[in-house]
Design a protein around this motif. Structure first.
Motif, mmCIF file in Angstrom:
data_model
loop_
_atom_site.group_PDB
_atom_site.id
_atom_site.type_symbol
_atom_site.label_atom_id
_atom_site.label_comp_id
_atom_site.label_asym_id
_atom_site.label_seq_id
_atom_site.Cartn_x
_atom_site.Cartn_y
_atom_site.Cartn_z
ATOM 1 N N LEU A 1 -9.642 -2.109 1.344
ATOM 2 C CA LEU A 1 -8.360 -1.976 2.035
ATOM 3 C C LEU A 1 -8.044 -0.511 2.298
ATOM 4 O O LEU A 1 -7.539 -0.140 3.371
ATOM 5 C CB LEU A 1 -7.238 -2.616 1.208
ATOM 6 C CG LEU A 1 -7.163 -4.135 1.224
ATOM 7 C CD1 LEU A 1 -6.119 -4.621 0.236
ATOM 8 C CD2 LEU A 1 -6.849 -4.654 2.629
ATOM 9 N N ASP A 2 -8.360 0.310 1.282
ATOM 10 C CA ASP A 2 -8.131 1.755 1.421
ATOM 11 C C ASP A 2 -8.980 2.324 2.560
ATOM 12 O O ASP A 2 -8.501 3.138 3.367
ATOM 13 C CB ASP A 2 -8.460 2.440 0.093
ATOM 14 C CG ASP A 2 -7.614 3.659 -0.151
ATOM 15 O OD1 ASP A 2 -6.526 3.763 0.434
ATOM 16 O OD2 ASP A 2 -8.050 4.508 -0.956
ATOM 17 N N GLU A 3 -10.235 1.875 2.641
ATOM 18 C CA GLU A 3 -11.128 2.335 3.700
ATOM 19 C C GLU A 3 -10.633 1.890 5.072
ATOM 20 O O GLU A 3 -10.641 2.647 6.033
ATOM 21 C CB GLU A 3 -12.550 1.845 3.462
ATOM 22 C CG GLU A 3 -13.242 2.539 2.301
ATOM 23 C CD GLU A 3 -14.584 1.883 1.930
ATOM 24 O OE1 GLU A 3 -15.026 0.939 2.637
ATOM 25 O OE2 GLU A 3 -15.174 2.319 0.915
ATOM 26 N N GLU A 4 -10.139 0.638 5.143
ATOM 27 C CA GLU A 4 -9.603 0.130 6.415
ATOM 28 C C GLU A 4 -8.372 0.916 6.817
ATOM 29 O O GLU A 4 -8.162 1.244 7.985
ATOM 30 C CB GLU A 4 -9.247 -1.364 6.276
ATOM 31 C CG GLU A 4 -10.442 -2.270 6.309
ATOM 32 C CD GLU A 4 -10.029 -3.760 6.146
ATOM 33 O OE1 GLU A 4 -8.900 -4.118 6.544
ATOM 34 O OE2 GLU A 4 -10.857 -4.508 5.611
ATOM 35 N N LYS A 5 -7.552 1.238 5.829
ATOM 36 C CA LYS A 5 -6.320 2.014 6.079
ATOM 37 C C LYS A 5 -6.690 3.394 6.631
ATOM 38 O O LYS A 5 -6.055 3.888 7.570
ATOM 39 C CB LYS A 5 -5.542 2.144 4.771
ATOM 40 C CG LYS A 5 -4.241 2.826 4.887
ATOM 41 C CD LYS A 5 -3.570 2.822 3.523
ATOM 42 C CE LYS A 5 -2.449 3.823 3.473
ATOM 43 N NZ LYS A 5 -1.867 3.960 2.167
ATOM 44 N N GLN A 6 -7.721 3.986 6.039
ATOM 45 C CA GLN A 6 -8.184 5.310 6.513
ATOM 46 C C GLN A 6 -8.686 5.210 7.949
ATOM 47 O O GLN A 6 -8.414 6.074 8.767
ATOM 48 C CB GLN A 6 -9.319 5.844 5.591
ATOM 49 C CG GLN A 6 -8.866 6.260 4.229
ATOM 50 C CD GLN A 6 -7.911 7.463 4.291
ATOM 51 O OE1 GLN A 6 -8.001 8.313 5.158
ATOM 52 N NE2 GLN A 6 -6.958 7.465 3.361
ATOM 53 N N THR A 7 -9.417 4.122 8.228
ATOM 54 C CA THR A 7 -9.975 3.926 9.560
ATOM 55 C C THR A 7 -8.842 3.771 10.580
ATOM 56 O O THR A 7 -8.865 4.353 11.648
ATOM 57 C CB THR A 7 -10.896 2.691 9.591
ATOM 58 O OG1 THR A 7 -11.888 2.850 8.591
ATOM 59 C CG2 THR A 7 -11.568 2.517 10.943
ATOM 60 N N VAL A 8 -7.814 2.975 10.238
ATOM 61 C CA VAL A 8 -6.691 2.724 11.142
ATOM 62 C C VAL A 8 -5.894 3.996 11.345
ATOM 63 O O VAL A 8 -5.472 4.319 12.461
ATOM 64 C CB VAL A 8 -5.802 1.582 10.577
ATOM 65 C CG1 VAL A 8 -4.504 1.485 11.333
ATOM 66 C CG2 VAL A 8 -6.555 0.279 10.607
ATOM 67 N N SER A 9 -5.682 4.765 10.283
ATOM 68 C CA SER A 9 -4.869 5.988 10.407
ATOM 69 C C SER A 9 -5.627 7.096 11.144
ATOM 70 O O SER A 9 -5.018 8.010 11.690
ATOM 71 C CB SER A 9 -4.411 6.481 9.043
ATOM 72 O OG SER A 9 -5.510 6.945 8.296
ATOM 73 N N ASN A 10 -6.946 7.003 11.197
ATOM 74 C CA ASN A 10 -7.745 8.021 11.915
ATOM 75 C C ASN A 10 -7.779 7.740 13.412
ATOM 76 O O ASN A 10 -8.220 8.571 14.181
ATOM 77 C CB ASN A 10 -9.173 8.090 11.370
ATOM 78 C CG ASN A 10 -9.220 8.747 10.006
ATOM 79 O OD1 ASN A 10 -8.302 9.472 9.647
ATOM 80 N ND2 ASN A 10 -10.293 8.524 9.279
ATOM 81 N N ARG A 11 -7.368 6.587 13.856
ATOM 82 C CA ARG A 11 -7.448 6.238 15.278
ATOM 83 C C ARG A 11 -6.391 6.872 16.085
ATOM 84 O O ARG A 11 -5.431 7.382 15.937
ATOM 85 C CB ARG A 11 -7.315 4.737 15.480
ATOM 86 C CG ARG A 11 -8.567 4.005 15.086
ATOM 87 C CD ARG A 11 -8.438 2.550 15.407
ATOM 88 N NE ARG A 11 -9.543 1.823 14.838
ATOM 89 C CZ ARG A 11 -9.617 0.544 14.809
ATOM 90 N NH1 ARG A 11 -8.675 -0.183 15.327
ATOM 91 N NH2 ARG A 11 -10.632 -0.061 14.295
#
Length: 153
Positions: free
Chosen positions: A143-153
């Motif tokens: 979830l943390d990795e997905e959150k990082q991915t979403v916030s980097n977009r």
């Protein structure tokens, strides 16, 4: 131990087994003493009976000396009978104590087995919980990795 596995042996079981061993040795000693006293008692009884059958005058023994000897033998016989009764009672007490120790040992061994099973059950439960915690950590990491991915977009 006699009633327990070495894995569930506790100091109290060891103490009980030592007490049991001591009681068994004492009982054995008392049985030997008892048998010896019974033999002495029989011997004195036979000696007294044979003395009673012999005429004191045939052996040129004075009636007083003969009476004294019979009195001494009678006293020895009574003492042997009293000692035999005391040892028999002590033997009974030791057997009762031995039974108590054996019952207590058996009870403690059963309790040890129950505690061992409980420990195994808790260990299994802890392993399941550890696995669940590891899975949650993995999910949180994803979830943390997905959150990082979403916030980097």
């Amino acid at each position: 131990g006699r009633y327990s596995s070495p894995h569930s042996q506790s100091p109290s079981i060891a103490r009980l087994e030592n007490a049991l061993h001591s009681a068994e040795k004492r009982i054995s000693t008392l049985q030997i003493e008892n048998a010896s006293l019974r033999g002495t008692c029989r011997h004195l009884d036979q000696q007294l009976q044979s003395e009673n059958r012999i005429s004191p005058f045939r052996n040129n023994v004075s009636p007083q000396a003969f009476g004294d000897k019979i009195s001494n033998l009678t006293t020895m016989l009574e003492d042997a009978k009293l000692m035999n009764a005391r040892l028999s009672q002590e033997n009974v007490s030791m057997i009762e104590a031995k039974r108590f120790v054996e019952d207590e040992n058996r009870r403690l061994a059963e309790k040890g087995v129950t505690l061992e099973r409980l420990k195994d059950s808790y260990k299994d439960e802890c392993e399941k919980m550890k696995t669940a915690v590891d899975e949650m950590k993995y999910e949180l990491q994803k979830l943390d990795e997905e959150k990082q991915t979403v916030s980097n977009r």
